[in-house]
Design a protein around this motif. Structure first.
Motif, PDB file in Angstrom:
ATOM      1  N   ALA A 177       2.646   1.833  -3.464  1.00  0.00           N
ATOM      2  CA  ALA A 177       1.578   2.083  -4.387  1.00  0.00           C
ATOM      3  C   ALA A 177       1.426   3.642  -4.157  1.00  0.00           C
ATOM      4  N   TYR A 178       1.305   4.211  -3.205  1.00  0.00           N
ATOM      5  CA  TYR A 178       1.051   5.525  -2.819  1.00  0.00           C
ATOM      6  C   TYR A 178       2.366   6.086  -3.207  1.00  0.00           C
ATOM      7  N   VAL A 196       4.231   5.858  -5.756  1.00  0.00           N
ATOM      8  CA  VAL A 196       4.520   5.746  -7.075  1.00  0.00           C
ATOM      9  C   VAL A 196       3.091   6.488  -7.637  1.00  0.00           C
ATOM     10  N   ASN A 197       2.093   6.124  -7.156  1.00  0.00           N
ATOM     11  CA  ASN A 197       0.812   6.610  -7.809  1.00  0.00           C
ATOM     12  C   ASN A 197       0.630   8.075  -7.449  1.00  0.00           C
ATOM     13  N   GLU A 198       0.647   8.576  -6.151  1.00  0.00           N
ATOM     14  CA  GLU A 198       0.766   9.995  -5.648  1.00  0.00           C
ATOM     15  C   GLU A 198       1.650  10.700  -5.648  1.00  0.00           C
ATOM     16  N   GLY A 208       4.669  10.360  -7.233  1.00  0.00           N
ATOM     17  CA  GLY A 208       5.301  10.428  -8.390  1.00  0.00           C
ATOM     18  C   GLY A 208       6.669   9.738  -8.633  1.00  0.00           C
ATOM     19  N   GLU A 268       0.943  -1.208  -0.048  1.00  0.00           N
ATOM     20  CA  GLU A 268      -0.107  -0.022  -0.081  1.00  0.00           C
ATOM     21  C   GLU A 268       0.831   1.218  -0.118  1.00  0.00           C
TER      22      GLU A 268
END
Length: 342
Positions: free
Chosen positions: A183-184, A186-188, A190, A180
């Motif tokens: 993923a944060y 990378v996705n939030e 950057g 989790e």
């Protein structure tokens, strides 16, 4: 008026426990000249506080038994006998783990009275943001196209390091605990990639994510994360040494990282490693940090995630969780609601 506060009840041996803290209520004394009375709204919880629980030589004095735990805060001035501070001022300083503070804290600084998110003074525009900015730009010296690896990548400091690295044209590779958080990152935030340090394949995953090696490693962790990074460092890599959270409670691993592993890698690859404590660079570099960070915030180029705990009495458990990696983002305690925010 009574002040609810958390004091150091005993010194921990290894990981701290709730028994090392005591929550107590004491009357608030009258102000003296040069002091202010502050209602704390937010308390910052940070890994460095663990070292201040030890009775050992360090860059800052230890908290004494029976003293209020040290920490950064944001609060409202309720009364003042100190020039430059008035009732209703929003302020930040180091007034500790307590609901009310009578203080002459020399670091006390005024914030905009109607600051939309006062807790940012404990993260992006406070000590963690400044630490990330100074450590990466002044010690890491990243150049466009280089690979920057960040330990504790979703924490208060690491999350900012990665975002600044991207703004400077670098590849940002994060290391965090769990899918989790990765993923944060990378996705939030950057990051180009983020690896779970708990994965059995962590070392090979990190090597695959850094095919051209590592130019800057922002060290927040130590332990097995450092062990995985060492063989990937490029010649003349830079390593800002900000924290070593894996070792704050004492190394209980079956295979501790030894100087014999670290020093040859630094020598052969001519790595520049420098430890730093941000209070040493406050006056000289702080204005430049604020200019950059406020500009990035205004342009929507910087994000922060806060992990908010309610109530000063819950600070000890939250702090213990921080050292175990249970927080997700910048950990703050909401001590009280702000009655004067309008």
């Amino acid at each position: 008026m009574n002040n609810q506060r958390v004091v150091l009840a005993s010194r921990p041996r290894g990981a701290p426990s709730l028994d090392n803290f005591r929550v107590e209520s004491v009357p608030v004394r009258d102000l003296k000249d040069g002091e202010v009375l502050i209602k704390n709204l937010y308390l910052s919880l940070d890994p460095y506080m663990r070292m201040r629980m030890n009775d050992a030589s360090s860059y800052a004095d230890p908290v004494q038994i029976g003293e209020v735990m040290f920490g950064g805060t944001v609060g409202r001035v309720l009364a003042s006998r100190r020039p430059g501070f008035s009732e209703g001022d929003l302020v930040t300083g180091y007034t500790g783990w307590q609901s009310l503070a009578v203080t002459d804290d020399p670091t006390l600084a005024r914030l905009p009275r109607n600051m939309a998110q006062p807790s940012l003074a404990l993260s992006l525009v406070g000590m963690p943001g400044f630490t990330a900015h100074y450590g990466l730009l002044n010690l890491g010296k990243p150049r466009p196209g280089e690979t920057v690896v960040v330990g504790a990548a979703t924490g208060a400091v690491g999350s900012v390091v990665g975002q600044i690295a991207k703004l400077k044209g670098c590849r940002a590779i994060g290391i965090a605990g769990g899918a989790e958080k990765c993923a944060y990152a990378v996705n939030e935030l950057g990051f180009d990639a983020c690896l779970d340090h708990g994965s059995p394949s962590f070392s090979s995953d990190l090597a695959a994510a850094c095919p051209k090696g590592i130019d800057v490693y922002f060290e927040n962790v130590g332990g097995d994360v450092l062990r995985a990074v060492l063989p990937l460092l490029n010649d003349f890599a830079r390593m800002p040494l900000c924290g070593l959270i894996a070792w704050y409670n004492g190394d209980r691993s079956a295979k501790p990282v030894l100087a014999a592993e670290v020093l040859p890698a630094l020598l052969v690859k001519r790595v520049q490693m420098q430890g730093f404590v941000i209070i040493d660079q406050y006056l000289e570099h702080h204005d430049g940090f604020l200019k950059d960070m406020q500009g990035w915030l205004a342009a929507g180029k910087m994000k922060v995630r806060e992990d908010v705990v309610e109530g000063i009495e819950n600070a000890p458990a939250a702090f213990i969780g921080l050292l175990e990696g249970k927080n997700f983002g910048k950990l703050v305690v909401r001590v009280a609601q702000d009655d004067n925010s309008d």
